[in-house]
Design an enzyme around this catalytic site. Structure first.
Site, short mmCIF file in Angstrom:
data_model
loop_
_atom_site.label_atom_id
_atom_site.label_comp_id
_atom_site.label_asym_id
_atom_site.label_seq_id
_atom_site.Cartn_x
_atom_site.Cartn_y
_atom_site.Cartn_z
N ASP A 1 0.87 -1.16 0.00
CA ASP A 1 0.00 0.00 0.00
C ASP A 1 0.92 1.23 0.00
O ASP A 1 2.03 1.17 0.51
CB ASP A 1 -0.88 -0.05 1.26
N SER A 2 0.45 2.32 -0.58
CA SER A 2 1.32 3.48 -0.81
C SER A 2 1.55 4.34 0.43
O SER A 2 2.40 5.21 0.42
CB SER A 2 0.69 4.36 -1.88
N GLY B 1 -0.83 6.32 1.52
CA GLY B 1 -1.83 7.39 1.44
C GLY B 1 -2.93 7.19 2.48
O GLY B 1 -3.24 8.11 3.25
N GLY C 1 -11.02 4.38 -1.19
CA GLY C 1 -12.08 5.16 -0.56
C GLY C 1 -13.24 4.30 -0.10
O GLY C 1 -14.33 4.80 0.17
N ASP D 1 -7.89 -7.32 0.12
CA ASP D 1 -7.08 -7.44 1.33
C ASP D 1 -7.94 -6.97 2.47
O ASP D 1 -8.81 -6.12 2.29
CB ASP D 1 -5.84 -6.54 1.27
N CYS E 1 -13.83 -28.02 8.40
CA CYS E 1 -12.74 -27.11 8.05
C CYS E 1 -11.42 -27.89 8.07
O CYS E 1 -11.18 -28.69 8.96
CB CYS E 1 -12.67 -25.92 9.01
N CYS F 1 -8.38 -26.58 8.26
CA CYS F 1 -7.25 -25.82 8.80
C CYS F 1 -6.60 -26.55 9.96
O CYS F 1 -7.20 -27.45 10.56
CB CYS F 1 -7.68 -24.40 9.20
N CYS G 1 -8.66 -26.44 13.28
CA CYS G 1 -9.87 -27.27 13.32
C CYS G 1 -9.54 -28.76 13.27
O CYS G 1 -10.28 -29.57 13.81
CB CYS G 1 -10.81 -26.90 12.18
N HIS H 1 -7.38 -20.26 11.68
CA HIS H 1 -8.69 -20.64 11.13
C HIS H 1 -9.28 -19.54 10.26
O HIS H 1 -9.73 -19.78 9.13
CB HIS H 1 -9.68 -21.01 12.24
#
Ligand SMILES: [Zn+2]
Length: 389
Positions: A95-96, A98, A218, A268, A306, A308, A311, A337
């Site tokens: 990310d810049s 900003g 934004g 993200d 799940c 993961c 789990c 998870h």
């Protein structure tokens, strides 16, 4: 001069704007739609690179503002860039800065070539503009750099918004010609809140500059869900089909499904790891508070089926106990998870897009996912306003 980003649009859904794609970077191929875990401070909170790889992470995020303050670019350059510093070999998007300058820092003055502000950490006077931001992202060595933009808060006046869009366009032009890291792509960021004309103007100006991809900025600035969806809906038609589209800072699993259906490829969000620290887990039926008393003697996993690590190996009762006695493993397991779920939902969407069954998947997912009360209330208000009009 620069390597153009290679984005292949493999398939478009016949019922919606959902897209199956592939973005090729020098550090690997990214299958889209993709979720990018957020590693603001050179770490996806509580998770290490081995865990991220095991759960199928294709790309992570780093942050210009935070990394420029700590550890600073002298250390970053000496480390040989962020990939080496944190031992992550797959792509990184930065990310810049900003968004952070306008949300975290105490702004002193917006100048023609950037913003003078005081660090949120120690109050020292700093300056960040297109040139500085691109230089930091070059030293970090990210695979995708974002332009330095102005992201006004939700509810900013029309005049403020217009000024922000004009600066965003001008700064994007400056970012476009700055030196880059080897193979680094640069994405433009469309601002303009919920003003369809402003969004169109900003998008058209940026598209004329021919960036490697485009982000919708934004959003995730405190706006209710219907406004977030409409910001994407009014921007998307002005973005070229053959470039990747990225909605910044969004959203819940159900929102990701709805945003993919609106033509977005990249996401993200800090939610998976942030809510984990409050003992909240995401499931395909909505969020649950593992910390809550009702799971005291619940010896089932966070989510049945799940795959993961949390789990497959631990129960709600055990994780609840860890959270309640402040054992660090508790928040680590919930982070594992939650992040896994976000990545898996994206993988499911890619599978269904390839099979031509995205429409059915979307309907089924939304029917089972219970949004938070806040989201439900915003939707009700929006529906009522629509009726009044
Ligand atoms: Zn799980």
């Amino acid at each position: 001069m620069f390597n153009p980003a290679v984005f292949e649009l493999l398939k478009t859904d016949s019922h919606s704007k959902a897209r199956l794609g592939r973005l090729t970077t020098t550090r690997g191929v990214i299958d889209t739609p993709v979720f990018m875990p957020v590693g603001t401070q050179a770490s996806v909170k509580a998770l290490d690179s081995r865990e991220l790889l095991e759960m199928g992470t294709q790309i992570i995020l780093g942050n210009t503002y935070h990394l420029s303050i700590r550890p600073g670019m002298e250390i970053m350059a000496a480390a040989g860039g962020l990939h080496k510093f944190m031992n992550w070999t797959k792509p990184i998007l930065t990310d810049s800065g900003g968004f952070q300058v306008f949300s975290l820092a105490k702004i002193r003055k917006i100048k023609p070539h950037g913003v003078e502000f005081r660090s949120h950490l120690d109050g020292s006077l700093l300056f960040l503009g297109p040139k500085e931001s691109m230089n930091i992202q070059r030293i970090i060595g990210s695979d995708i750099a974002m332009v330095f933009d102005e992201c006004p808060p939700h509810g900013a006046s029309a005049a403020e918004m217009k000024g922000a869009v004009e600066r965003t366009i001008r700064w994007a032009k400056e970012c476009r010609v700055q030196p880059r890291a080897e193979g680094q792509f640069v994405f433009g960021i469309v601002q303009g809140a919920n003003d369809a004309k402003l969004r169109e103007h900003c998008a058209k100006e940026l598209v004329a500059m021919d960036f490697d991809g485009y982000a919708i900025g934004g959003v995730s600035v405190g706006e209710p869900e219907p406004e977030m969806m409409s910001a994407v809906e009014i921007t998307e038609p002005h973005l070229p089909a053959h470039k990747a589209r990225y909605a910044m800072g969004l959203g819940t699993p159900a929102q990701l499904v709805e945003l993919v259906a609106r033509g977005v490829d990249m996401f993200d969000c800090v939610l998976p790891t942030r809510v984990a620290r409050n003992g909240t887990a995401f499931t395909r039926k909505g969020t649950i508070s593992i910390k809550g008393g009702s799971y005291k003697a619940d010896f089932t996993p966070i989510e049945a089926d799940c795959e993961c690590f949390a789990c497959k190996n631990f129960t709600r009762a055990y994780i609840r106990h860890l959270l309640n006695v402040n054992e660090i493993l508790g928040l680590r397991l919930v982070s594992v998870h939650n992040s896994h779920l976000f990545l898996k939902v994206m993988e499911d969407m890619r599978t269904h897009l390839a099979a031509g069954t995205f429409h059915e998947f979307r309907q089924d997912f939304i029917a089972h996912y219970r949004p938070t009360e806040k989201v439900l209330l915003a939707r009700q208000l929006h529906a009522a306003e629509k009726q009044d009009r």
